[in-house]
Design a protein around this motif. Structure first.
Motif, PDB file in Angstrom:
ATOM      1  N   LYS A  24     -21.700  18.917  -4.016  1.00  0.00           N
ATOM      2  CA  LYS A  24     -22.049  19.341  -3.089  1.00  0.00           C
ATOM      3  C   LYS A  24     -21.707  20.593  -2.797  1.00  0.00           C
ATOM      4  N   THR A  25     -20.328  20.195  -2.311  1.00  0.00           N
ATOM      5  CA  THR A  25     -20.005  21.477  -1.144  1.00  0.00           C
ATOM      6  C   THR A  25     -19.569  23.056  -2.336  1.00  0.00           C
ATOM      7  N   THR A  26     -19.722  22.496  -3.843  1.00  0.00           N
ATOM      8  CA  THR A  26     -19.876  23.795  -4.751  1.00  0.00           C
ATOM      9  C   THR A  26     -20.521  24.789  -4.164  1.00  0.00           C
ATOM     10  N   ILE A  27     -21.670  24.192  -4.393  1.00  0.00           N
ATOM     11  CA  ILE A  27     -22.995  24.665  -4.417  1.00  0.00           C
ATOM     12  C   ILE A  27     -23.099  25.409  -2.682  1.00  0.00           C
ATOM     13  N   ALA A  28     -22.976  25.223  -1.823  1.00  0.00           N
ATOM     14  CA  ALA A  28     -22.692  25.354  -0.123  1.00  0.00           C
ATOM     15  C   ALA A  28     -21.324  26.694  -0.057  1.00  0.00           C
ATOM     16  N   LYS A  29     -20.557  26.644  -1.392  1.00  0.00           N
ATOM     17  CA  LYS A  29     -19.566  27.934  -1.433  1.00  0.00           C
ATOM     18  C   LYS A  29     -20.597  28.653  -2.012  1.00  0.00           C
ATOM     19  N   ILE A  30     -21.172  28.704  -2.922  1.00  0.00           N
ATOM     20  CA  ILE A  30     -21.904  29.558  -3.772  1.00  0.00           C
ATOM     21  C   ILE A  30     -23.070  29.944  -2.940  1.00  0.00           C
ATOM     22  N   LEU A  31     -23.509  29.954  -1.942  1.00  0.00           N
ATOM     23  CA  LEU A  31     -24.436  30.431  -0.859  1.00  0.00           C
ATOM     24  C   LEU A  31     -24.291  30.921   0.187  1.00  0.00           C
ATOM     25  N   VAL A  32     -23.424  30.286   0.570  1.00  0.00           N
ATOM     26  CA  VAL A  32     -22.217  31.561   1.466  1.00  0.00           C
ATOM     27  C   VAL A  32     -21.494  32.696   0.615  1.00  0.00           C
TER      28      VAL A  32
END
Lengths: 300, 566
Positions: free
Chosen positions: B336-344
């Motif tokens: 989940k957090t990997t997706i968040a970090k890619i998005l920002v």
């Protein structure tokens, strides 16, 4: 899901009561409840006071120079000469007070250069990582591997033995410890979300290093400085003792111990009194440093 | 009337800190009968842990001062015993299971050594002498009780080598080694994923029944209490505000505090559930993720060569509309957090494409204006706010790097504090002077400062108490309405997501196993993992329990087996 908004306010007020002390007050409480740190602070303040007002306090200010008084040479501690006199009749107490001036000057000179330089390199290495880290930290390791006295001997032998060169020699060795300290702290801080949050906010590298990370290093730096001060005085005294530091007739505690030791054991005060003066100052800085460390709750 | 195994009478405890004394426990009375399961529930700071530590005798005095009271264990007052008699009870009569299974172990000793030590020390106290063989036999028996059968491997492992669930089991095993009569459990499983937590709770229940133990269960989670207690004590700021049998507490709570706790738990099923809809009638596509993969290189060996790749997320496809509250759910390590970090823009994707607002992410990230498009709120405001900077300084960072003048920064900062319902006077305070909920409000204000269209919320409420969680969620809902935001809400708390998100994607081992409208996923989950996940969530009413998807134990372990670190 909808809450009466008073609910949070109530529970937050409860918390607020427990936290009514500011961090400054809590730190002061910790500092105050430790008697040795109060003693340390007192000693350090007295040394600084003596050094600043040396010409006004010293009973015989002319003793600081190449003054000669053969009638009173080698006189033991007495009412007139608290710490006795040396081989040319100068008042040792006055010379000790002026000696503190030289020692504190050395501390300010050394730490004034070593700390900013070391801190800057530590920040760079910790923040950028990768090859920046590799280059800086391996260079630091190399500098740490050089025996300090051998380095100082080499530098003062190539240049000439005087206060400024002794200062340069000590500075060249001293920054490494600050680099290592700051590097370690920054490395740990890099895991905190606020660094990432600053990046997402669009902050520059400069901002993150000096506005976000540096404030989190300040307490460790100040503890390290107060502990360092004692060791710089000691190292300076050791250099002077070997004849590589301050040259006569400038009063320096290390030189005084060195000259005084030639007249041991009959004229014991000539080496002992400056020695005790060194002990006094270093003890003060170390106690203060330990107190600050407990107060700010940092590891150095 | 059954006999008490433990009774706490009129316990009063204060803490003296920085010359000030504050009362922490006020007239606490509680008792545990033989073979009974009792639960102590309360928010953080309510005094649960102080009570627990006083019972087991590890309360540090000073700063704590035990003012008055008695703790009777089998009719002996523990507080009046001398140290030697006290230690006998510590090791054998009462055992404890702590919250964090990793922190409770010594990381440099093997499990076998740590378990043997427990037996050795209790032997010394009781004057027994058992050999290595006997000790190991006892350890293996105990491990079997906690359903761990791979003895040789587990005993030779160091704590870090075991999965969270296994560590928790070993920890329970350790507590059972000396045949205790009373087991005190301080939030076991809270640090674990729901599916693992469910297994741990089932195990504890089984042990209590089989071994005839009494259980004092300390927790903040009402759902867990419903499965774990016969009788419940509700604690608020050092006082027991209500006590009753489980059914009575859940069906007819009396104290206003208990009622507000009940209401703050987001319902999973039933009439109270809020169905969230996208407020835009015809929403545009805001984010389109196609075939996103992110892998991290695994470096090994002397030369640090890349030997393999570890896929954090694999072929993710998502489409998020303008005005959505899009939930990404999953357990820890699901990506989940990997997706968040890619998005920002903190991680580069390894493969795949992301389009935000019809432009490619790679091009967007280079632009300064990217910060005005998407922002993030982190899980733990204690870490995401710099302790050494004032609230005003924290809020000014994004503005300073975006052509705001000093005057505009000051105005905008005040405006932001207003938006998140914080007084303007807070701007000169430091984060540690604020409570957890207030800190999270500051973090939200910072994310809003550049007026972004999208906000990634990375578990924004999981570090907060339920009551505070509700107010933060209300704030987020209000801000969305006022500012027309799109949220990407990352969480493991499915009951919260049920009431907050209009769409949801369930992640499992780096892939999305199911996604769609929240309502559909909860009423009719398709993937077995989704079913297992939803059925593991502790709920607070029988109605919800009956509406959860049914998963047999075999199915559950079949799905979950793959995730276990062996």
């Amino acid at each position: 899901m909808t809450q009466p908004s008073g609910q949070e306010l109530n529970s937050e007020r409860d918390l607020g009561q427990q936290r009514s002390l500011t961090s400054g007050q809590m730190a002061w409480f910790r500092f105050r409840s430790n008697p040795s740190s109060i003693i340390g602070a007192f000693i350090v303040l007295s040394v600084i006071f003596l050094a600043i007002f040396a010409p006004l306090i010293a009973p015989s200010p002319q003793s600081a120079g190449s003054f000669v008084d053969f009638i009173n040479r080698h006189s033991p501690p007495s009412k007139d000469f608290w710490f006795g006199t040396d081989n040319v009749g100068r008042d040792i107490f006055s010379r000790v007070i002026f000696g503190y001036r030289v020692s504190l000057g050395l501390v300010i000179g050394v730490l004034g250069f070593a700390v900013p330089f070391g801190v800057f390199l530590g920040l760079l290495a910790g923040y950028f990582g990768n090859w920046t880290e590799f280059v800086i930290m391996r260079f630091t390791d190399i500098m740490l591997a050089i025996p300090p006295l051998a380095m100082a001997l080499a530098i003062t032998a190539v240049l000439s033995p005087n206060l400024i060169n002794a200062m340069i020699a000590i500075t060249m060795l001293w920054w490494t410890w600050h680099t290592r300290l700051i590097y370690r702290i920054v490395k740990a801080q890099m895991n905190e979300d606020y660094v990432e949050a600053a990046k997402v906010s669009g902050a520059s590298h400069f901002h993150i290093m000096f506005r976000e990370l540096l404030p989190n290093c300040v307490s460790a730096i100040s503890v390290k400085i107060s502990l360092d001060a004692g060791f710089v005085i000691l190292f300076g005294a050791a250099l002077s003792f070997l004849g590589l530091g301050v040259q006569p007739p400038t009063p320096d505690l290390g030189t005084m111990v060195s000259t005084g030791s030639e007249y041991l054991p009959e004229y014991w005060w000539e080496a002992l009194m400056p020695g005790l003066a060194i002990l006094y100052a270093i003890l003060g800085f170390n106690l203060l440093g330990d107190g600050l460390r407990d107060m700010m709750d940092v590891e150095v | 009337m059954q006999e008490n195994i433990l009774e706490v009478r009129d316990l009063n405890i204060s803490f003296s800190n920085y010359g000030k004394t504050s009362k922490v426990l006020r007239n606490v009375n509680l008792n545990v009968l033989r073979g009974e399961r009792v639960s102590l529930i309360g928010q953080s700071g309510s005094g649960k842990t102080v009570t627990m530590r006083t019972i087991i005798g590890t309360l540090p005095t000073p700063p704590a001062i035990i003012e008055s009271g008695e703790i009777l264990y089998e009719r002996k007052n523990l507080l009046a015993l001398n140290r030697i008699e006290r230690n006998k009870i510590k090791g054998s009569g009462i055992s404890i299971i702590l919250q964090d299974p990793l922190l409770s172990f010594n990381p440099v000793l093997t499990i076998l050594r740590q378990m043997e030590d427990i037996i050795k020390y209790s032997d010394v106290r009781r004057g027994l002498s058992r050999g290595h063989k006997e000790r190991k036999e006892l350890i293996c028996e105990t491990l079997a009780k906690v359903q761990l059968f791979d003895n040789e491997r587990i005993l030779d492992s160091y704590p870090i080598m075991l999965s969270g669930g296994m560590r928790q089991r070993v920890l329970i095993g350790m507590a059972l080694l000396n045949q205790p009569k009373l087991l005190i459990a301080d939030e076991p499983g809270t640090a674990l994923d729901v599916t693992t937590q469910k297994e741990i709770l089932d195990l504890l229940n089984m042990l209590v029944a089989n071994e005839g133990l009494s259980l004092l269960f300390i927790t903040h989670n009402l759902g867990v209490v419903r499965e774990m207690a016969d009788r419940i004590y509700v604690m608020q700021s050092g006082k027991i505000v209500e006590t009753n049998h489980r059914e009575n507490i859940f069906n007819t709570p009396q104290d206003p505090y208990t009622i507000s706790l009940m209401e703050s738990v987001p319902p999973l099923y039933g009439k109270k559930v809020i169905d969230v809809k996208n407020s835009n009638p015809i929403p545009d596509e805001m984010i389109k993720i196609s075939n996103l993969t992110k892998s991290f290189p695994v470096r090994t060996g002397f030369l640090n060569r890349i030997t393999s790749e570890n896929h954090a997320v694999k072929s993710i496809n998502l489409s998020i509309n303008d005005g959505d509250i899009f939930g990404i759910a999953g357990e820890s390590g699901s990506g989940k957090t990997t997706i968040a970090k890619i998005l920002v823009g903190l991680h580069q994707p390894s493969a795949g494409q992301i389009r935000i607002n019809k432009s490619n992410l790679e091009q967007l990230v280079e632009l300064k204006d990217y910060r005005k498009l998407i922002q993030i709120v982190y899980q733990n405001p204690g870490s995401s706010l710099n302790r050494k900077r004032t609230i005003a300084q924290i809020l000014s960072v994004p503005l300073k790097f975006s052509d705001y003048t000093d005057k505009m920064i000051k105005d905008r900062t005040n405006e932001l504090l207003n938006m998140v319902d914080l007084p303007i006077s807070y701007s000169s305070m430091y984060p540690h002077e604020l409570s957890g909920g207030q800190k999270q409000r500051v973090a939200i204000a910072r994310a809003l400062s550049l007026k972004p269209k999208i906000i990634v919320l990375d578990e924004p409420t999981s570090a907060l108490d339920v009551l505070v969680q509700g107010t933060v969620i209300d704030l987020l809902q209000r801000l969305k309405k006022e500012l027309g935001l799109t949220y990407i809400f990352i969480s493991h708390d499915l009951s919260l997501m049920r009431n907050f998100c209009n769409k949801i994607a369930i992640m499992f081992k780096g892939e999305i196993c199911e996604s769609g409208e929240t309502k559909d996923i909860f009423s009719n989950p398709k993937h077995l993992y989704t079913k297992a996940l939803i059925s593991s969530i502790p709920v607070i009413s029988d109605l919800e329990e009956s509406l959860k998807p049914k998963v047999t134990d075999e199915e559950r372990s079949m799905v979950l087996q793959n995730t276990r670190k062996i």
